[in-house]
Design an enzyme around this catalytic site. Structure first.
Site, PDB file in Angstrom:
ATOM      1  N   GLY A  33      41.338 -77.967 -25.146  1.00 53.24           N
ATOM      2  CA  GLY A  33      42.256 -78.681 -26.043  1.00 53.24           C
ATOM      3  C   GLY A  33      41.523 -79.532 -27.061  1.00 53.24           C
ATOM      4  O   GLY A  33      40.813 -79.023 -27.922  1.00 53.24           O
ATOM      5  N   LYS A  70      39.665 -68.954 -20.913  1.00 60.38           N
ATOM      6  CA  LYS A  70      38.773 -70.022 -21.370  1.00 60.38           C
ATOM      7  C   LYS A  70      37.408 -69.897 -20.700  1.00 60.38           C
ATOM      8  O   LYS A  70      36.378 -70.139 -21.328  1.00 60.38           O
ATOM      9  CB  LYS A  70      39.413 -71.383 -21.093  1.00 60.38           C
ATOM     10  CG  LYS A  70      40.634 -71.645 -21.983  1.00 60.38           C
ATOM     11  CD  LYS A  70      41.468 -72.800 -21.472  1.00 60.38           C
ATOM     12  CE  LYS A  70      42.626 -73.122 -22.411  1.00 60.38           C
ATOM     13  NZ  LYS A  70      43.614 -74.030 -21.815  1.00 60.38           N
TER      14      LYS A  70
HETATM   15  N1  HSE Z   1      48.735 -74.221 -21.956  1.00 60.54           N
HETATM   16  C1  HSE Z   1      47.429 -74.736 -22.200  1.00 60.54           C
HETATM   17  C2  HSE Z   1      47.116 -75.772 -21.155  1.00 60.54           C
HETATM   18  C3  HSE Z   1      47.364 -75.323 -23.586  1.00 60.54           C
HETATM   19  O1  HSE Z   1      48.040 -76.196 -20.442  1.00 60.54           O
HETATM   20  O2  HSE Z   1      45.954 -76.133 -21.005  1.00 60.54           O
HETATM   21  C4  HSE Z   1      45.966 -75.693 -24.033  1.00 60.54           C
HETATM   22  O3  HSE Z   1      45.127 -74.578 -24.104  1.00 60.54           O
END
Ligand code: HSE
Length: 404
Positions: A132, A203
């Protein structure tokens, strides 16, 4: 004037517009130029929106962005996988830099898009795709020049971490908290991607491929999500003076790697135990720098938009790293070597299952129809074989590794 073509005006796209508007003067001072969102690709031009944009900026035709020669940077935040792949390739082919927050597209087409951008001498950067708002990919790319990275580990999904934190700290129910995480804009459009671990797997694919400098795909990563956790598991975990996190980990192993995403019980004294709510953390180990840890908001509108705009700023200032950051090592998958101590709970267990569990337990936490055990150190593949032999559905058991 720097003109941006923004693809998508959902949670992250609106955040990008908002920050650019609020920081207009500061950005102009730093870059010497105004950064403007010239065109925004949306599905429905007539939809009522909270963000204020000139009506003529909105388009539902990607060609309008692509053919606009004044647009030098395309910011892709659609969240759509195949469409975004098309938008990104076409943008790069027509000479535009690309910034994306879309981990699914980076993960699926990582090698292809990285080499296309390098071939065209353009930026293809994706800081917001992992962690994020945490700036982690840029420092990681920088450290790659100076270090051999041997391990990368992290809590990479804000939604899962939010759910697990509130289940442990407040005793709230899984479904109730998932709903709140969706309302807060943390979860993916389909939250299955969060709770079943696919988002974390993507990720880790990105982090692991960069860190270990060889291709590690989603399929190379063992995966288990959090959706089968129950309040009984939470009670057992709390009694262990511990908490539970969805942890992603990739490590160098002989001439290859191990890579896994799994629920992990961490003692309360462990660093990751204090990464709570929608926060994420990424740690990686370099042979020169040692262990580096990054911590911050892992999801949400403004943190994610902030990461997107950090990439934009690097392009405008021309300080992004040139060339293809991916390595060419051919790495062997050693996931069959993964071993550890595990927690296993089974629902609706019969006597035969209870008997088998006792045989591998070094500690029995509960018996009856919901037996829960702690194992001695065991290979994960062997444990999975035992679970598969029980012929039970995924929703009927919860497995977590235990780390101190
Ligand atoms: N859905 C993802 C999370 C958003 O909850 O981390 C960020 O990549």
């Amino acid at each position: 004037m720097i003109n941006i073509g923004l693809l998508g005006l959902g949670t992250v796209g609106s955040g990008v517009v908002e920050i650019l508007k609020n920081r207009k003067d500061e950005l102009k001072n730093i870059t010497g130029q105004e950064i403007k969102v010239k065109k925004v690709l949306v599905k429905n031009i007539n939809k009522e929106r909270q963000v204020k944009l000139e009506k003529e900026a909105l388009t539902d035709d990607f060609e309008q962005v692509l053919s606009d020669e004044e647009i030098s940077i395309v910011v892709e935040v659609t969240g759509d996988l195949e469409l975004s792949y098309k938008y990104i390739t076409e943008s790069l082919k027509s000479g535009k830099h690309v910034v994306t927050a879309n981990k699914a597209v980076v993960s699926k087409y990582f090698e292809e898009l990285s080499s296309l951008a390098a071939e065209k001498n353009l930026a293809f950067i994706y800081e917001a795709s992992v962690g994020g708002g945490i700036p982690v990919l840029k420092p990681l790319r920088e450290q790659l020049s100076l270090n051999e990275i041997s391990e990368v580990q992290g809590i990479l999904n804000g939604t899962c971490n939010y759910i697990l934190t509130r289940m442990v700290n407040e005793g709230k129910g899984y479904d109730e908290i998932l709903k709140i995480a969706q309302e807060l804009g943390y979860a993916e459009a389909d939250p299955t991607a969060d709770v079943e671990g696919y988002d974390t797997q993507r990720k880790l694919r990105i982090l692991a491929t960069l860190s270990l400098q060889g291709k590690i795909t989603e399929e190379d990563i063992l995966l288990d999500g959090i959706s089968s956790i129950t309040s009984l598991d939470i009670d057992h975990i709390k009694n262990m003076d511990a908490t539970v996190k969805l942890i992603a980990e990739a490590s160098a192993y002989e001439d290859g790697f191990t890579a896994v995403v799994q629920p992990t019980i961490v003692k309360n004294s462990n660093y990751f135990a204090n990464v709570n709510m929608a926060f994420n953390s990424v740690a990686f180990k370099g042979d020169n720098v040692g262990e580096l840890k990054f911590y911050g908001p892992g999801a949400g509108k403004l943190p994610t938009a902030n990461a997107v705009l950090s990439d934009v700023l690097d392009i405008v200032l021309d300080i992004y790293r040139k060339g293809n950051p991916l390595g060419e090592k051919v790495l062997k998958n050693y996931n069959e070597k993964i071993r550890g101590n595990y927690y296993l709970r089974i629902s609706n267990a019969n006597e035969e299952i209870v008997h088998s569990l006792r045989a591998i337990a070094n500690n029995v936490l509960s018996l009856g129809s919901q037996p829960a055990i702690l194992t001695d150190e065991i290979e994960l593949s062997k444990l999975m074989e035992i679970i598969t032999s029980f012929n039970i559905e995924k929703k009927d058991y919860f497995l977590a590794r235990i780390i101190s």
